[in-house]
Design a protein around this motif. Structure first.
Motif, PDB file in Angstrom:
ATOM      1  N   ASN A 154       4.429   1.347 -12.061  1.00 54.55           N
ATOM      2  CA  ASN A 154       5.302   0.715 -11.079  1.00 54.55           C
ATOM      3  C   ASN A 154       5.290   1.510  -9.777  1.00 54.55           C
ATOM      4  O   ASN A 154       5.122   0.950  -8.690  1.00 54.55           O
ATOM      5  N   LYS A 155       5.440   2.820  -9.897  1.00 54.90           N
ATOM      6  CA  LYS A 155       5.458   3.667  -8.710  1.00 54.90           C
ATOM      7  C   LYS A 155       4.121   3.623  -7.991  1.00 54.90           C
ATOM      8  O   LYS A 155       4.066   3.717  -6.769  1.00 54.90           O
ATOM      9  N   SER A 156       3.035   3.467  -8.735  1.00 60.11           N
ATOM     10  CA  SER A 156       1.721   3.453  -8.086  1.00 60.11           C
ATOM     11  C   SER A 156       1.532   2.190  -7.243  1.00 60.11           C
ATOM     12  O   SER A 156       0.689   2.154  -6.359  1.00 60.11           O
ATOM     13  N   PHE A 157       2.323   1.147  -7.496  1.00 61.32           N
ATOM     14  CA  PHE A 157       2.315  -0.041  -6.629  1.00 61.32           C
ATOM     15  C   PHE A 157       3.451   0.057  -5.605  1.00 61.32           C
ATOM     16  O   PHE A 157       3.276  -0.313  -4.456  1.00 61.32           O
ATOM     17  N   ASN A 158       4.599   0.527  -6.044  1.00 62.26           N
ATOM     18  CA  ASN A 158       5.824   0.613  -5.230  1.00 62.26           C
ATOM     19  C   ASN A 158       6.031  -0.628  -4.361  1.00 62.26           C
ATOM     20  O   ASN A 158       5.965  -0.574  -3.135  1.00 62.26           O
ATOM     21  N   LEU A 159       6.309  -1.737  -5.009  1.00 62.01           N
ATOM     22  CA  LEU A 159       6.426  -3.005  -4.280  1.00 62.01           C
ATOM     23  C   LEU A 159       7.854  -3.260  -3.828  1.00 62.01           C
ATOM     24  O   LEU A 159       8.788  -2.640  -4.305  1.00 62.01           O
ATOM     25  N   SER A 160       7.956  -4.189  -2.907  1.00 60.90           N
ATOM     26  CA  SER A 160       9.256  -4.496  -2.324  1.00 60.90           C
ATOM     27  C   SER A 160       9.872  -5.700  -3.020  1.00 60.90           C
ATOM     28  O   SER A 160       9.233  -6.738  -3.181  1.00 60.90           O
ATOM     29  N   TYR A 161      11.136  -5.548  -3.430  1.00 62.19           N
ATOM     30  CA  TYR A 161      11.874  -6.658  -4.023  1.00 62.19           C
ATOM     31  C   TYR A 161      12.423  -7.539  -2.902  1.00 62.19           C
ATOM     32  O   TYR A 161      12.305  -8.762  -2.931  1.00 62.19           O
ATOM     33  N   CYS A 162      13.027  -6.897  -1.890  1.00 60.94           N
ATOM     34  CA  CYS A 162      13.654  -7.685  -0.816  1.00 60.94           C
ATOM     35  C   CYS A 162      12.599  -8.397   0.026  1.00 60.94           C
ATOM     36  O   CYS A 162      12.828  -9.514   0.488  1.00 60.94           O
ATOM     37  N   GLY A 163      11.432  -7.755   0.208  1.00 58.35           N
ATOM     38  CA  GLY A 163      10.354  -8.389   0.973  1.00 58.35           C
ATOM     39  C   GLY A 163       9.843  -9.616   0.259  1.00 58.35           C
ATOM     40  O   GLY A 163       9.416 -10.588   0.881  1.00 58.35           O
ATOM     41  N   HIS A 164       9.897  -9.590  -1.067  1.00 65.14           N
ATOM     42  CA  HIS A 164       9.493 -10.745  -1.864  1.00 65.14           C
ATOM     43  C   HIS A 164      10.592 -11.802  -1.888  1.00 65.14           C
ATOM     44  O   HIS A 164      10.341 -12.985  -1.721  1.00 65.14           O
ATOM     45  N   ASP A 165      11.826 -11.363  -2.087  1.00 61.34           N
ATOM     46  CA  ASP A 165      12.920 -12.309  -2.319  1.00 61.34           C
ATOM     47  C   ASP A 165      13.396 -13.017  -1.052  1.00 61.34           C
ATOM     48  O   ASP A 165      13.877 -14.139  -1.120  1.00 61.34           O
ATOM     49  N   LEU A 166      13.291 -12.349   0.068  1.00 61.52           N
ATOM     50  CA  LEU A 166      13.648 -12.859   1.394  1.00 61.52           C
ATOM     51  C   LEU A 166      15.048 -13.470   1.511  1.00 61.52           C
ATOM     52  O   LEU A 166      15.736 -13.699   0.565  1.00 61.52           O
TER      53      LEU A 166
END
Lengths: 251, 481
Positions: B469-481
């Motif tokens: 998960n950390k190696s991707f470190n993706l955004s939840y808010c950027g996805h959820d908008l």
């Protein structure tokens, strides 16, 4: 191993002396805004009209609601008379929501918890963080309190994984509709007596998303809040200052 | 298809309207030939696609009329899978034959579909995590199908951060617009604000002064430096190697403070505005920035070098969470996650805009697709961003920092791509007949990449999830908008 030790020596000691000494903040740091009403042209509403979140009111004297303020520059840029400016005052924590409405130059800063609560939490406070619908900037600047720079542990404050192990919640985000239930359940899971801290414009009043039907305009309508820390996001020093005031470590 | 450059606007009515059958064939055919879906969205009654042709450096646009349902693209073109789920949820347009048609954001209220992909069999069990996680991180739900410690499948269910931003962007620009942009993903304020600014500049025909472009580029690379450094520290933390975790935690702050030196905000709030930047940097400030950058460079090099020289770290990084290159290509992953699969995919190279038209940054790739590759690509990018920022600070062009944009043209469509630290940010602005946003589409890199994390976890130990998960470190808010 020797490489690790040498690097450790080279990186040096990096913990800042706050609260013993005043923190170093950037020149352009936007802290508590200040209005000089004597400069306001008659009937001018430029700042209020420019404000993206409706934090500024001009009826009966200019007031700024720091709970809504994004600490942007829009009001400053809009003011024709240079009557509004940001100071470098980083202290932005209050115990009551209404204390964030700035009318004069000073802010009624947060007082310490009362006797029993302070004796329970004053030297050991465990918090569960709940991120509820924001942009992750508040979370990021809460997280850095755990780095060697701020070293939150030296004040006896620690973020814990389980609400069952916590003395209270630290909430960020406007509380999206989709996070309301999870927040309520997490709050219920914290054993009483408990405290709640709302960090950032979103958690206090909805932030940039205020009045969106998808959000709840902050945590206050869902759980009782004991400490409000303003900012978008608040600087880590602002958050630390707020926490230490609540515990009576800064007065 | 209409060809358009990054940061360019075209007449919306000039975008070819294809019959659905032809639209499908065009998209599927282009993707087979190496194009990638940068955006696929509906503005009822129409549906639009933005295809990115990396080798040619152009984008192409096409449209079709979307009825109540249409034959899904996903079975022939997996890249479309998340976009089609989004369209179905937002507009109730059903992609017939989509293999896993569930809401991605739960627009109409808290997680309503709780049926997850399930593996059945003896000793198969399910692990549920979230939305409230153990650390100070955003909310999301993860559902693992496990056999013992082995995770066979991971389904990621998001939407908890949904706050209605994209909906609120329509009808703009207004006084909240730029603040929405800066908070689409708070750790990518400069990236998203730049994508927005490029769109406004394209729609208003604004030429940004060179000094403004350069300062924007510096802001964007500082954002990358801060986040990549933080990620390497977090990766070290997840394998229990605390020296680098602790050094990088501090160094991330040093880069954030450099951004604050330029604009007063650690996250670059207020820096980028349509037409240029809001804050200039005088000679003294540039001197101070260069001095601090040199110090941070020395420290971050020492801190990160320890990772590659520590066998216990390397043993945990190598071979963990591997995404095969074909999977990466099929799913259209972006950013360091794609470059870690050996794919040269980088907006700064393929679709350069702003300062990147004049100052190229070499693309950093590594071929193994594992946690190590995603970490090492970040390190190479840190080195290159440091060089870029030093170079740009040393030769900052003279002149103005901003040219105020004029009137936004009605009836046009602008596409803007920016290589944020997580990967490709795509914004599409479509103006109505009054010059307001009839639709404003935001595609955060995380939108493409969440499925990559799910793929990385296949056949892994469930205990490796935090590391993956950390190696991707993706955004939840950027996805959820």
């Amino acid at each position: 191993m020797i490489k690790t030790l040498l690097e450790r020596l080279r990186q040096g000691h990096r913990t800042i002396p706050f609260p013993g000494k005043e923190p170093a903040l950037p020149d352009l740091f936007r802290g508590r805004p200040e209005i000089d009403p004597s400069k306001c042209p008659d009937g001018c509403r430029a700042c209020a009209e420019a404000c993206p979140t409706g934090a500024i009111k001009t009826e009966g004297g200019v007031t700024i609601d720091l709970g809504r303020c994004l600490f942007c520059i829009d009001c400053v840029d809009a003011c024709p008379a240079g009557a509004i400016a940001h100071t470098r005052d980083y202290r932005l924590a209050t115990r009551r929501r209404e204390d964030l409405v700035l009318s004069g130059k000073t802010l009624e800063l947060a007082k310490a918890l009362d006797g029993r609560m302070r004796s329970l939490f004053g030297r050991s406070l465990k918090l569960r963080e709940v991120s509820a619908g924001g942009c992750n900037a508040c979370e990021a600047d809460v997280n850095v309190l755990n780095t060697v720079v701020f070293d939150l542990g030296r004040f006896g404050i620690q973020f814990v994984a389980s609400p069952r192990h916590a003395d209270g919640l630290l909430i960020t985000g406007p509380v999206s509709r989709n996070m309301k239930l999870a927040l309520e359940k997490t709050y219920e899971a914290v054993p009483p007596p408990k405290i709640v801290i709302a960090v950032g414009a979103c958690a206090i009043g909805g932030g940039p998303y205020v009045d969106h039907p998808e959000v709840n305009n902050g945590a206050g309508g869902i759980v009782p809040v004991d400490l409000f820390i303003a900012g978008c996001p608040p600087h880590p020093i602002t958050i630390l200052d707020g926490l230490l005031r609540l515990l009576g470590r800064i007065t | 298809m209409t060809r358009v450059a990054n940061g360019e606007a075209v007449e919306t009515r000039a975008i070819p309207r294809l019959p659905m059958e032809e639209f499908r064939a065009t998209v599927i055919g282009a993707v087979e030939k190496g194009a990638r879906i940068a955006a696929l969205f509906a503005r009822p009654p129409e549906m639009f696609v933005v295809l990115a042709h990396g080798l040619d450096g152009v984008l192409s646009l096409a449209a079709t009329t979307a009825a109540a349902s249409y034959p899904a693209l996903t079975p022939d073109c997996p890249q479309a899978h998340w976009f089609e789920r989004e369209i179905a949820e937002t507009w109730k347009i059903v992609p017939e034959g989509h293999p896993w048609l569930k809401p991605i954001r739960f627009l109409s209220g808290a997680p309503a579909v709780t049926e997850y992909f399930q593996v059945r069999g003896e000793e198969v069990h399910e692990v549920a995590v979230g939305p409230v996680h153990a650390g100070i991180i955003e909310p999301g739900h993860f559902r693992f199908q496990c056999h013992g410690e082995r995770a066979m499948h991971l389904e990621i269910s998001l939407g908890y951060q949904h706050r209605g931003v994209e909906r609120a962007l329509a009808g703009g620009p207004d006084k909240r617009t730029v603040h929405y942009m800066e908070t689409l993903a708070g750790d990518t304020s400069v990236g998203h604000a730049t994508a927005y600014a490029q769109n406004v500049e394209a729609l208003a025909g604004t030429a940004v002064p060179a000094r403004g472009l350069t300062l924007r580029g510096i802001g964007l690379e500082l954002e990358r430096l801060a986040n990549h450094t933080g990620d390497l520290g977090a990766l070290a933390n997840d394998v229990g190697y605390l020296p680098t975790a602790s050094f990088c935690g501090r160094l991330r702050g040093d880069f954030l403070n450099l951004t604050a030196l330029l604009c007063g905000s650690r996250f670059g709030r207020g820096l980028v505005r349509p037409g240029g930047v809001r804050f200039d940097a005088d000679a003294a400030k540039v001197g101070e920035a260069r001095k601090r950058l040199a110090a941070a460079r020395r420290d971050v090099t020492g801190a990160v070098d320890l990772l590659w020289k520590t066998p216990s770290v390397m043993a945990r990084f190598e071979g963990t969470g591997t995404v095969p290159r074909e999977t990466c290509e099929d799913l259209g992953l972006v950013g360091p996650a794609a470059r870690a699969c050996g794919i040269e995919r980088d907006v700064r190279l393929e679709f350069p805009s702003g300062i990147y038209r004049f100052a190229q940054i070499p693309v950093s790739t590594w071929g193994t697709g594992d946690v190590f590759a995603r970490a090492y690509v970040r390190w190479m990018e840190i080195e290159r961003s440091l060089e870029f920022v030093e170079e740009q600070l040393a030769q900052l062009p003279a002149g103005a920092t901003r040219e105020a944009p004029g009137r936004i043209e009605p009836g046009r469509t602008a596409v803007s791509l920016v290589e944020g630290w997580r990967g490709e940010i795509c914004h599409v602005a479509m103006t109505d007949e009054h010059g307001r946003f009839g639709a404003y589409k935001v595609v955060d890199p995380s939108f493409h990449n969440w499925i990559g994390l799910a793929m990385a976890l296949r056949e892994q130990e469930i205990s490796d999830f935090p590391l993956c998960n950390k190696s991707f470190n993706l955004s939840y808010c950027g996805h959820d908008l």
